[in-house]
Scaffold this active site. Structure first.
Site, PDB file in Angstrom:
ATOM      1  N   GLN A 204       0.820  -1.207   0.000  1.00 13.55           N
ATOM      2  CA  GLN A 204       0.000   0.000   0.000  1.00 13.55           C
ATOM      3  C   GLN A 204       0.858   1.263   0.000  1.00 13.55           C
ATOM      4  O   GLN A 204       0.322   2.354  -0.075  1.00 13.55           O
ATOM      5  CB  GLN A 204      -0.900   0.011   1.238  1.00 13.55           C
ATOM      6  CG  GLN A 204      -1.919  -1.113   1.289  1.00 13.55           C
ATOM      7  CD  GLN A 204      -2.621  -1.211   2.622  1.00 13.55           C
ATOM      8  OE1 GLN A 204      -2.623  -2.272   3.250  1.00 13.55           O
ATOM      9  NE2 GLN A 204      -3.247  -0.144   3.076  1.00 13.55           N
ATOM     10  N   ARG A 317      -5.306   7.736  17.092  1.00  9.64           N
ATOM     11  CA  ARG A 317      -6.616   7.724  16.441  1.00  9.64           C
ATOM     12  C   ARG A 317      -7.666   7.025  17.308  1.00  9.64           C
ATOM     13  O   ARG A 317      -8.847   7.357  17.234  1.00  9.64           O
ATOM     14  CB  ARG A 317      -6.529   7.080  15.053  1.00  9.64           C
ATOM     15  CG  ARG A 317      -7.798   7.246  14.223  1.00  9.64           C
ATOM     16  CD  ARG A 317      -7.623   6.745  12.805  1.00  9.64           C
ATOM     17  NE  ARG A 317      -6.954   7.693  11.944  1.00  9.64           N
ATOM     18  CZ  ARG A 317      -7.568   8.495  11.081  1.00  9.64           C
ATOM     19  NH1 ARG A 317      -8.888   8.490  10.989  1.00  9.64           N
ATOM     20  NH2 ARG A 317      -6.884   9.318  10.318  1.00  9.64           N
ATOM     21  N   THR A 451      -3.596  11.713  10.222  1.00 11.07           N
ATOM     22  CA  THR A 451      -3.322  12.603  11.347  1.00 11.07           C
ATOM     23  C   THR A 451      -1.884  13.115  11.304  1.00 11.07           C
ATOM     24  O   THR A 451      -1.577  14.111  11.959  1.00 11.07           O
ATOM     25  CB  THR A 451      -3.589  11.881  12.679  1.00 11.07           C
ATOM     26  OG1 THR A 451      -2.899  10.632  12.698  1.00 11.07           O
ATOM     27  CG2 THR A 451      -5.077  11.627  12.838  1.00 11.07           C
ATOM     28  N   ALA A 520      -5.987   5.417   5.363  1.00 16.04           N
ATOM     29  CA  ALA A 520      -6.753   6.491   6.004  1.00 16.04           C
ATOM     30  C   ALA A 520      -7.973   6.904   5.184  1.00 16.04           C
ATOM     31  O   ALA A 520      -8.435   8.039   5.280  1.00 16.04           O
ATOM     32  CB  ALA A 520      -5.862   7.708   6.275  1.00 16.04           C
ATOM     33  N   GLU A 722     -12.959   3.116   5.380  1.00 14.72           N
ATOM     34  CA  GLU A 722     -12.914   2.704   6.780  1.00 14.72           C
ATOM     35  C   GLU A 722     -14.202   2.904   7.562  1.00 14.72           C
ATOM     36  O   GLU A 722     -14.547   2.049   8.393  1.00 14.72           O
ATOM     37  CB  GLU A 722     -11.766   3.435   7.491  1.00 14.72           C
ATOM     38  CG  GLU A 722     -10.399   3.011   7.004  1.00 14.72           C
ATOM     39  CD  GLU A 722      -9.297   3.880   7.569  1.00 14.72           C
ATOM     40  OE1 GLU A 722      -8.386   3.336   8.212  1.00 14.72           O
ATOM     41  OE2 GLU A 722      -9.336   5.107   7.375  1.00 14.72           O
TER      42      GLU A 722
END
Length: 777
Positions: A204, A317, A451, A520, A722
């Protein structure tokens, strides 16, 4: 310049590789034709959880048939570390100390994979065993060493709020981890060149692999090329975990100047790669008699494993989502990323967010049973209102959950079905039947952005060829989620051409540099905007050319399906492109996008880490056999917010898949290490993901098609990867509701996750006051 939509809508365009997937013609890394003379690598794994290597007898390994040589830590020419945050604590091959059972210690290089795999079993390694800790509570008892600094989110005075609250509850919640169980395992193929090395892999994060391989080989980044056509699933498990496999293959390829391929067996893959972080959470909540939350404190103790990996961001998170959809007037939340002698846990769909959200839902559940209310009523009473600040001081400005709740309540007939569940349970109780039903409607509010602010950028490269065909490359990776399809739609709509003109090429560090991980939930947001930027640059040049060639103004030029209109003249798109080429107009562009508005100060626990929030809700109904702990999902209804959908078919598929995967995390997917630190759930025979038979008997999924992202994202869409994962929490809560019926709904069952039949049975016995009413140690 006017932008018109294509006459044929693209919102239900099939996945660009769907036909190849189902016919087996989609090429993955393992399908690539290997160069002549390719060697194969296999990893030798440690057999103790924590120990000092006293000696390694590898002569039998080297003498085995087909073996070329064996790599150890001393053979790494550059930096022996694949830590994504440069912590220096994540070696490629263990350099003298092993820190978890299954840690790679050496790598066998042989003529065939089978020869390498068999030879790896011949090593004889002597260890001095050292003390080990395996879980968060054990790590706390041993001193509580952190792999990275924890974080505190604080707003108001939580201690004072708890002291002043009319009612208070304290609890502990154990939340299990999860294996990624991608269909395609970890794999890398490294091919040496003259002064460079090319790596084909399933990752990824191609740029991170590029950096790690360069560091391991002591080369500059421009000497390493990383290629990814597609992955057979990732879910976060291929964000950092692929680095080690790529480095081993690359080191061997450069040393012997031959291509090297590394693909572990499923068992070794599961043993040697990180999982979702599991947590033990201690929480306290103060509330009033109406069930309104007044103050919350919580400590998230995480099993991070032996190294830092991404544990800082994951545990951060978790705190960011510890409120889920609810306003906490006074709040203090603390994370404790604990070092354990287990594999280093890593990214997984939701990236810690689910482990925060589910605690918020446990708190709601506690309050509802304590006050004798429907859990949905307590949820509604505590929902954020626009303008209220989160624990990290970002105001919620787009709260649409009240409408989502109202619509889902009506469409799933929640009130009548809940009463039917209560009536059914009363009848079963009177008849002495062990069968109980439960129902729950739960929301999700999920923040969208990395983040780590610097990751919120993307690039793209668009070429328009003289025949009017278009090649598109961007920094995102396709792992089955339909990213390439959506980005192709964006470019097709920009130029007003059919998708048959667009070819999305493999993701490669040669074309788009310095890419962020496809993670994310940001793949479409970032790469779609970058691709649109590139397309708009080319469009602007075509318009400028036509203005000059046709003596027109920009307002007189329109892009329409497969044509460009200049006043009353309609010209084929391909003809305009050919004309522009002959006039020496540049027909290629590099696009770029950086997410605006976001900022974050971790030390202060304050900022705007998220560009926007995605919302959704699910209502699930279950039947539970309280004598065996077994259960089935009778029905699930979902209403989810994706803003203005780019592709409804793909979005609904992502919602369905996320819900089922989230349900698996909370019901059947149990990771278990024995006292020696050995992962015993390391294969499909011992680790249970949901099957087709485990899906809800009735499964209704709808998009909140009225929702439009208030922020200027690509076509005002919202991320979908997500957020739906957390909709599976509704199943967990419904199981709890069924079990709570055994005590007249007066006591929270306090189920730990995953709610396996064994745990459900123990909770049922606990509420009955039976001998089996034990909690997990």
């Amino acid at each position: 310049m006017k932008h018109e939509t294509l006459s044929a809508p693209l919102v239900d365009t099939p996945h660009e590789s769907a036909e190849r997937h189902v016919t087996g013609r989609a090429d993955y890394t393992d399908d690539l034709v290997l160069p002549q003379g390719t060697l194969h690598a296999y990893l030798g794994l440690s057999t103790v959880a924590h120990g000092r290597i006293l000696s390694m007898e590898l002569s039998a390994v080297r003498a085995a048939p087909g073996v070329i040589d064996v790599l150890t830590a001393e053979d790494v020419p550059g930096r022996n570390d694949v830590s994504p945050i440069s912590a220096g604590d994540d070696p490629i091959l263990a350099p003298g100390i092993v820190r978890f059972h299954g840690q790679p210690v050496f790598a066998v290089i042989a003529e065939t994979r089978e020869q390498a795999r068999r030879a790896a079993t011949l090593a004889r390694i002597d260890y001095e065993t050292l003390p080990h800790t395996l879980d968060p509570l054990g790590a706390l008892a041993s001193g509580g060493e952190l792999v990275v600094p924890g974080m505190t989110l604080r707003r108001g005075d939580a201690a004072a709020g708890l002291a002043a609250a009319p009612r208070r509850l304290d609890g502990r919640f154990a939340i299990g981890g999860q294996d990624h169980f991608y269909l395609e395992g970890q794999i890398a193929l490294a091919i040496p060149g003259e002064d460079e090395i090319t790596v084909f892999t399933s990752t990824q994060h191609p740029t991170e692999v590029q950096h790690m391989v360069a560091h391991a080989l002591d080369l500059p980044a421009n000497a390493v090329v990383v290629n990814v056509r597609r992955m057979g699933g990732g879910f976060g498990g291929k964000e950092t975990q692929m680095n080690l496999f790529c480095c081993v293959a690359a080191i061997a390829a450069r040393k012997w100047n031959r291509a090297v391929k590394l693909r572990p067996d499923r068992d070794d893959d599961m043993i040697a790669t990180g999982k979702r972080h599991d947590f033990v959470v201690d929480y306290s909540v103060g509330f009033d008699d109406a069930g309104r939350i007044l103050a919350v404190t919580g400590d998230w103790y995480a099993r991070c494993g032996f190294s830092a990996d991404l544990s800082m961001a994951v545990t951060d998170r978790a705190l960011f989502h510890a409120d889920n959809a609810y306003f906490y007037p006074d709040v203090e939340l603390r994370s404790h990323p604990l070092r354990t002698n287990t594999v280093s846990n890593t990214a997984f769909r939701g990236f810690g967010g689910p482990q925060g959200v589910i605690v918020a839902e446990r708190i709601i559940e506690e309050i509802a049973y304590a006050t004798g209310q429907d859990t949905l009523a307590v949820r509604k009473a505590n929902l954020y209102r626009d303008g209220q600040p989160t624990p990290y001081h970002q105001p919620v400005e787009d709260m649409i959950l009240p409408r989502i709740f109202d619509e889902l309540e009506a469409s799933c007939d929640y009130a009548a079905r809940r009463q039917a569940v209560l009536d059914f349970n009363a009848r079963m109780d009177a008849a002495g039947s062990p069968i109980r039903r439960g129902i729950a409607l739960t929301p999700v509010k999920f923040g969208i952005s990395f983040t780590a602010t610097h990751f919120n950028q993307a690039g793209a490269l668009v070429h328009v060829y003289t025949d009017g065909s278009i090649q598109l490359n961007h920094g995102g990776c396709e792992m089955g989620q339909g990213l390439h399809t959506k980005i192709a739609q964006v470019v097709a709509e920009a130029f007003q051409v059919g998708l048959d003109r667009i070819r999305v090429t493999r993701t490669t560090t040669e074309k788009v540099p310095n890419t962020s991980a496809t993670a994310a939930s940001s793949g479409t947001d970032l790469n779609g905007m970058a691709a649109l930027d590139a397309a708009n640059q080319i469009k602007a040049r075509l318009i400028a050319f036509l203005c000059k060639a046709k003596d027109a103004t920009p307002e007189e030029i329109r892009f329409v399906p497969d044509h460009i209109v200049v006043r009353d003249e309609t010209i084929r798109f391909s003809e305009v492109v050919q004309m522009a080429y002959l006039a020496r107009v540049q027909l290629s562009a590099a696009g770029f996008y950086a997410t605006p508005k976001i900022h974050w100060n971790r030390a202060q626990g304050s900022g705007r880490p998220f560009y926007y929030f995605a919302y959704g809700a699910a209502c699930s109904e279950v039947s539970v056999d309280t004598l065996t702990g077994e259960y089935v999902i009778e029905r699930a209804d979902i209403l989810h917010d994706v803003g203005r959908s780019i592709n409804t078919a793909i979005d609904i598929g992502q919602i369905e898949g996320g819900f089922v995967q989230g349900t698996g995390w909370l019901t059947s997917e149990e990771l278990w290490w024995d006292d020696a630190g050995r992962l015993r759930t390391h294969a499909p025979s011992t680790y249970k993901i949901p099957l087709a038979s485990d899906r809800p008997k009735v499964f209704n999924v709808r998009l909140a098609d009225w929702s439009v992202n208030r922020e200027p994202t690509i076509r005002r869409s919202k991320a979908v990867g997500e957020p739906p994962f957390m909709l599976g929490i509704s199943v967990f809560e419904a199981i709890g509701h069924a079990v709570a019926s055994l005590a007249g709904y007066r006591e929270c069952p306090r189920l730990d996750a995953p709610a396996t039949p064994e745990r459900v049975l123990m909770a049922a016995e606990r509420l009955r006051g039976g001998a089996l009413g034990l909690r997990d140690p």
